[in-house]
Scaffold this active site. Structure first.
Site, PDB file in Angstrom:
ATOM      1  N   CYS A  58       0.842  -1.192   0.000  1.00 31.37           N
ATOM      2  CA  CYS A  58       0.000   0.000   0.000  1.00 31.37           C
ATOM      3  C   CYS A  58       0.886   1.255   0.000  1.00 31.37           C
ATOM      4  O   CYS A  58       1.747   1.409  -0.851  1.00 31.37           O
ATOM      5  CB  CYS A  58      -0.954  -0.041   1.196  1.00 31.37           C
ATOM      6  SG  CYS A  58      -2.222   1.242   1.183  1.00 31.37           S
TER       7      CYS A  58
ATOM      8  N   ASP B 113      -9.766  -4.641  -5.953  1.00 26.00           N
ATOM      9  CA  ASP B 113      -9.286  -3.633  -5.004  1.00 26.00           C
ATOM     10  C   ASP B 113      -9.991  -2.306  -5.284  1.00 26.00           C
ATOM     11  O   ASP B 113      -9.754  -1.670  -6.308  1.00 26.00           O
ATOM     12  CB  ASP B 113      -7.769  -3.474  -5.146  1.00 26.00           C
ATOM     13  CG  ASP B 113      -7.157  -2.615  -4.041  1.00 26.00           C
ATOM     14  OD1 ASP B 113      -7.907  -1.877  -3.377  1.00 26.00           O
ATOM     15  OD2 ASP B 113      -5.930  -2.685  -3.855  1.00 26.00           O
TER      16      ASP B 113
ATOM     17  N   HIS C 141      -8.226  -5.264  -1.581  1.00 23.64           N
ATOM     18  CA  HIS C 141      -7.022  -4.622  -1.058  1.00 23.64           C
ATOM     19  C   HIS C 141      -6.426  -5.418   0.104  1.00 23.64           C
ATOM     20  O   HIS C 141      -5.237  -5.755   0.092  1.00 23.64           O
ATOM     21  CB  HIS C 141      -7.372  -3.202  -0.595  1.00 23.64           C
ATOM     22  CG  HIS C 141      -6.190  -2.341  -0.292  1.00 23.64           C
ATOM     23  ND1 HIS C 141      -5.448  -1.731  -1.278  1.00 23.64           N
ATOM     24  CD2 HIS C 141      -5.620  -1.987   0.884  1.00 23.64           C
ATOM     25  CE1 HIS C 141      -4.475  -1.029  -0.724  1.00 23.64           C
ATOM     26  NE2 HIS C 141      -4.552  -1.172   0.593  1.00 23.64           N
TER      27      HIS C 141
END
Length: 566
Positions: free
Chosen positions: A159, A314, A343
């Site tokens: 991320c 995601d 995600h």
């Protein structure tokens, strides 16, 4: 039905009332189910997370650099440093044993480190990308490099941690052997993502938030993520939990996930504003216009192998916000793995751990060099005999190693042996009719090869902590120079010999690979005299040269050509 048997079309009011009734029934059912959930969750508050053992090997400000205990007897030579995001806690990567990215890498034989940022204080509100990338990450990378004895290591970012890892790789490419990023926002140019829309400068000014709060509260961040899918995040998942309350494993998994979702950390105000403005709103990283601390973050510096792991579902970071970046880097070795996951699912789902993470572990291995200790022994034999010794190891058999011996004309022998110094030495000795031994000294490792013509020793310097430990703990020393005592070195009498032995210098071979300053200190003599002893010790054991293994090809031997550089 009408009188003639045809279906009657409902009026708009009837349609509206039907939909309203269905919604109310669903909501009522959800509320009823949610009301009984607390009883079903009794005892889950103590559910443990992040259980893979680790030790803190470096600290700075709030951050801790963790090194995880290995799960295999031997580890691959190039370590993996995980750079986590600045939001939430990193134990999502080690939530439970069967869904732990950390454990998947450890099980594959990798040496794994992780940066745990912890929560910033009010004094940290002015920390920006310059601090996180060029100070904190860089210092952690240097710590891992020093411990492993590698010039460059593997970096894996998740991320926001992936974005920072990418920036780091562009600024310090010489320290990154391979770069892997997962669910990482790198390109924000009409990707259609909710984050890009909400973060548009027409609607949102991050400075208003940071001027108000200083650091951005974790509750503020969590509320934003919740609103991206409010029904799923606040109703549907609890209905799903109710349907599985009798499944103890499901409930525990749910509890672990809920603990992580509610265990947020604040984010330093300056770095938050920089991310929103520079990365999201102005798309400077993708446009190759980002600067940090006055230095251009040039994406064309990213010439190392690159792996992107993307979730097809995601909704936070769409694949379209990641994949285009592959086209702006200089690397000609780019791999993309897309999986039907969200995600967080990229870190947690059963399918990902079954299908994706073995492939990722294999990818990291492919970017690594040969196992260090085996390679060192092989290079020592190469130097002594002028032949070629190749070593190879796979993820599935991290504790075994394949050794091939050959000359310029043909292969002499090949076998799979345990990745153990004694087993490697025994194979080489049996095939080549030689004696092989190792010695560890303060500055390196000596590989000694004894033939009918005498002893030839090659000294490897800058070997790193991991290889030194492997030698000291796992190697049964076979000292082919054991016929020499310290007193056989001209200038060393009983008093000096006793001082050296008290300091752990027990053999002529160990003396030969020591530093003169260290010997002078422990023997209580001059550095000049100590240097003379070392030189005479090297002649006795046949140590003709030293090799710095920090280089990619420490022997200078081109394995394909079979020749040495001038």
């Amino acid at each position: 039905m009408t009188d003639d048997g045809r279906s009657r079309v409902k009026t708009p009011l009837e349609v509206f009332l039907s939909v309203q009734q269905a919604v109310l029934e669903t909501a009522t059912d959800g509320i009823r189910k949610a009301a009984v959930i607390p009883n079903g969750l009794k005892g889950t508050a103590s559910t443990k997370v992040g259980q893979t053992p680790s030790e803190v090997v470096y600290t700075e400000n709030k951050l801790e650099l963790l090194r995880y205990e290995p799960l295999t007897e031997h580890q691959h030579p190039v370590p993996v440093l995980i750079v986590y995001a600045l939001i939430n806690r990193p134990y999502i990567l080690d939530l439970q044993s069967d869904r732990s990215i950390v454990r998947r890498l450890l099980e594959a034989g990798h040496d794994v480190y992780l940066i745990d940022w912890h929560e910033p204080s009010r004094l940290d509100r002015y920390l920006g990308l310059q601090d996180y990338v060029n100070r904190y990450i860089d210092n952690c990378v240097d710590e891992v490099r020093e411990r492993s004895g590698r010039d460059a290591i593997n970096v894996f970012g998740y991320c926001m941690g992936g974005t920072m890892s990418t920036i780091y790789a562009a600024l310090h490419p010489e320290k990154v052997n391979a770069l892997a990023v997962m669910a990482t926002g790198l390109c924000f140019e009409d990707t259609g993502g909710v984050l890009e829309l909400w973060g548009d400068e027409k609607y949102y000014d991050p400075r208003v938030v940071t001027d108000t709060y200083g650091n951005v509260p974790s509750e503020f961040l969590a509320a934003g993520f919740d609103l991206m899918d409010p029904v799923s995040n606040n109703v549907t998942k609890y209905v799903h939990l109710y349907d599985h309350l009798e499944n103890e494993d499901f409930v525990k998994n749910f509890a672990r996930m809920e603990r992580w979702l509610t265990d947020g950390v604040d984010m330093a105000g300056k770095v938050y504003a920089e991310f929103i403005e520079d990365i999201y709103q102005n798309n400077l990283l993708y446009e190759n216009e980002l600067t940090i601390g006055g230095e251009h973050v040039d994406s064309t510096n990213i010439d190392m192998p690159l792996l992107q792991i993307l979730g097809e579902r995601d909704h936070l970071v769409l694949p379209e916000a990641s994949k285009p970046f592959n086209d702006v880097v200089a690397s000609d070795d780019v791999t993309t793995i897309e999986y039907p996951s969200g995600h967080v699912g990229l870190a947690m789902s059963n399918g990902v751990h079954r299908d994706v993470w073995p492939e990722v572990a294999e990818w990291f291995l492919e970017q690594s060099e040969h196992p260090m200790l085996a390679d060192i022994i092989g290079q020592g034999v190469e130097k002594a005999l002028g032949i070629d010794v190749e070593t190879d190891v796979t993820v599935g058999d991290v504790d075994e190693i394949e050794i091939g011996i050959g000359d310029e004309n043909s292969e002499i022998a090949r076998a799979v042996v345990r990745r153990d110094a004694t087993a490697i030495e025994t194979f080489l000795e049996d095939v080549l009719d030689i004696e092989v031994g190792l010695d560890s000294g303060p500055t390196g490792i000596a590989v000694k090869v004894k033939t009918d013509e005498g002893i030839k020793t090659t000294v490897f310097e800058d070997i790193g902590e991991a290889i030194r430990t492997e030698v000291e703990e796992a190697v049964e020393h076979v000292d082919v120079a054991a016929s020499y005592e310290l007193e056989d070195v001209e200038g060393i009498g009983p008093t000096y010999a006793e001082r050296l032995r008290s300091a752990g210098i027990d053999s002529v071979s160990e003396l030969a690979i020591s530093e003169s300053a260290h010997i002078a200190e422990v023997a209580k003599t001059s550095e000049k005299l100590a240097g003379g002893w070392i030189g005479r010790a090297q002649k006795l054991v046949g140590a003709e040269e030293s090799v710095n293994v920090g280089r990619k090809n420490p022997t200078g031997v081109d394995r394909q050509q079979g020749t040495e550089d001038d």
